[in-house]
Each structure stands twice: as C-alpha cells, then as structure tokens.
Design an enzyme around this catalytic site. Sequence first.
Site, PDB file in Angstrom:
ATOM      1  N   TYR A 140       0.857  -1.191   0.000  1.00 49.88           N
ATOM      2  CA  TYR A 140       0.000   0.000   0.000  1.00 49.88           C
ATOM      3  C   TYR A 140       0.888   1.234   0.000  1.00 49.88           C
ATOM      4  CZ  TYR A 140      -3.293   3.574   1.393  1.00 49.88           C
ATOM      5  OH  TYR A 140      -4.056   4.710   1.409  1.00 49.88           O
ATOM      6  N   GLU A 174      -3.171   7.474  -4.436  1.00 53.20           N
ATOM      7  CA  GLU A 174      -3.068   6.189  -3.742  1.00 53.20           C
ATOM      8  C   GLU A 174      -2.855   5.029  -4.706  1.00 53.20           C
ATOM      9  OE1 GLU A 174      -5.957   4.613  -0.380  1.00 53.20           O
ATOM     10  OE2 GLU A 174      -6.623   3.845  -2.311  1.00 53.20           O
TER      11      GLU A 174
END
Length: 377
Positions: free
Chosen positions: A102, A190
């Site tokens: 992530y 992201e």
Amino acid sequence: MKIYEYQAKKLFSTYGIPVERHILCYTLEDVRQAYIQLDTEAVVIKAQVLTGGRGKAGGIKLVKNETELLTQASSILQMKIKNIPVNKVLISEAVQIVSEYYLSFTIDRNNKSVVLIFSSEGGMDIEEVAHNTPERIQRFCIDPTIGIPLFLANRVAFLLFNNIEQVRQGADIIQKLYTLFIESDASLTEINPLVLTHEGRLLAIDAKITFDDNALFRHPAIQLLHEPTEEEKKEVYAKSQGFNYIHLGGEVGCMVNGAGLAMATLDMIKLYGGNPANFLDIGGSSNPRKVVEAMKLLLSDGRVKVILINIFGGITRCDDIASGLLQAFEQLQTSLPVVIRLAGTNEKEARNLLRNSSFYITETMNEATQMAVRLSL
Ligand code: GDP
Ligand code: MN
C-alpha cells in the site's frame, strides 16, 4: 473531485509510474476487441465506479479464457456497486502477484503537512489491517521545503523491500507519486495494491486520485476529466437559470424563496416524517419563467410525489407571486398535487387569486409541510 481508475492510470503513466496494460470498454463488443488486442490468456475485469471496495462487491474478476470473460463482463456491466450502476469496465492484462503493498500521499491536517502512508500488507483488506494491526501501517511526514529527495525515498523503500532492485523501483515510484500529488494539487494519490510481480517488477494495479476542488481552476486539463452524474448536470443547469438546486432523493419536491427558508422547510418535512426530494432556492422573484424552469427540474425527478411551494413575500408581494404561479402552471402539465403556502405582504389577496385553482392553499408552514408529507406517503 474524484476520477476513475482508468483516468488515474493515464496520469500515472504520464508521470512514469508503471501500470499493467489495460483497455477501457463500454460494451461486450468492446470487451471482445480488447481481449484480441491484449492477446493474452488471463485478464482481469475491473468495474469503473467512483467508489472503493469494488473487489469485495464482486466488481473485480480474474478470468482465464474468452467465454469466462464475456459471461463475467456481461454480469459486471449490469451490476450496481454501492448503488452506482457500472457502465464501463477496464480489461487488464492479469499479472502474477507475489506480494501486495500500500502506498499513498494525502494531507495530514494535524501535522499541517503531506503524509506518505505505506504498508507491506496492501490489498483489499487494508481497512482491516489499519483497524486490527495499525502498527503495520507506517506514516512519514513530508517537509514541504525538501519534498522527497532520493535519500528519503530510498529510506522508505528499504522499509518495504529487501531486494535492491525493488528498492530502486519503489523509491522511483514514491518520488513520482509525490510529484503527481504536488503538481496536480491532489488531496490523495493512492496505489493499493502496488504489486511485486512474478518477474520482479513493481506495478500499480489500482490507482486512485482525489483532487482539491478549490485548486481545480489551476488545472483545466484535470477539470475535463470530470464526468458529471445526471443529478450534477441538473444542478449545473439550475445554476445557469439563476437558482440553487440540490438533489436529495426523497418524495417531497420543494420550491422555496430564500436559502434559510428552504433549509427550514427541509427540516419541517423531516420533522413530520417525510423526505425532501431537493433543496431549491428560487431567489426573490415571482418571474413566471423562473418558476416554470424550477418546476421542470422538480417534475423531471421521477421520485417526486408532491410539490410544496413555500414563499415568503417581503419586497416581492404575495399577489404578484400568486399570478406568477398561475401563469407558470398554465404552461406546465402535471397531475401531482401542489401545496402552496404564501405568507407576507398581500397574502390575503394572493389566496383570493388562487382560490379557484387546483392548488392546496395553506396559511402556515406547519399546515403546508404536514399536508405535503401526508400527500407524499
Ligand atoms: P478495489 O477492490 O476496488 O480496491 O480493486 P483493486 O483494483 O485494488 O483489486 C482488488 C484485488 O484484486 C487486488 O488487491 C488483487 O488482489 C486482485 N487483482 C487485481 N488485479 C489482479 C491481477 O492482475 N492479477 C491477480 N492475480 N489479482 C489481481
Ligand atoms: Mn484497490
């Protein structure tokens, strides 16, 4: 402003962040063509909707052949994810994933700085990781005067990867994701997941970008990426006609003069157990043309069961408003009940004018909202 994954991936590519090969499709025929063009066996179908959690909702499917692809694509193109209909999918070359990471930049308001958030446990369960084992998600505040020079990017990459080749790729992606964040005035960039493939490459297989609306005026090209929903189109149209309209989704269509009175009207509808269809402030005029335009907006909302008109006549006199309404409704064809409350200057004269109309005439806001709610149930 949010953009679709396919749009975010295009921006990623512009900034040199590696993504898998993919093709945007609107129809099954597009999907068939995309499969031929990608010329690979396994592909992933990805619903394009402006919401997260697509994987868990069944909007992401890995398929191994054309038959499977067409069946799954057809079902995804017909599904709704969190009530949003899917009308396009991305067909991506499937990658063999070794591990998922992530990586994101966002704004940390407590620190008044940009923050880099990263984890070696990326993927669909990131929310659970954050909830159950928050120590596995790391944060790194960015000093705006230095940004992320290579030594800092490397420091972060060394925490995520233990192979020097991957550290290099990772640091490069971190720097590029930051540049994109800053240059586009984003509030979020992201990658979840950033994956390590079987071949040892790092790839962004999902991409999410949110832009700061207040900075959009500086980015005409980004503004063009916005694909307005049907409701947003109505709101923009209303603005061009000189009134404020916001869709709310209930059954009581409201037309009110003045924002404060409009808010109070919504509160009262709720109080009596109803649901407002919209906020609509037509401003301080009795102009029949404006009333017609406003009514057209209300009537185009299929859920509306009753119209509530709540007008306070101050400088604009109630009898003028009443004649305006009569003129306007001559042009409009609707079988919906219309409840009217007119208060203020010349209200008695106004009620007299409306006496022979088919409107439900009321005197107080209480009476009007109660009646409208009753008619909407
Ligand atoms: P999200 O659920 O909306 O965040 O959708 P993502 O694009 O992040 O995909 C969800 C998950 O699907 C990923 O975390 C992967 O585990 C899986 N996935 C997506 N693309 C591929 C792929 O090409 N190959 C494989 N094996 N899995 C994939
Ligand atoms: Mn994702």
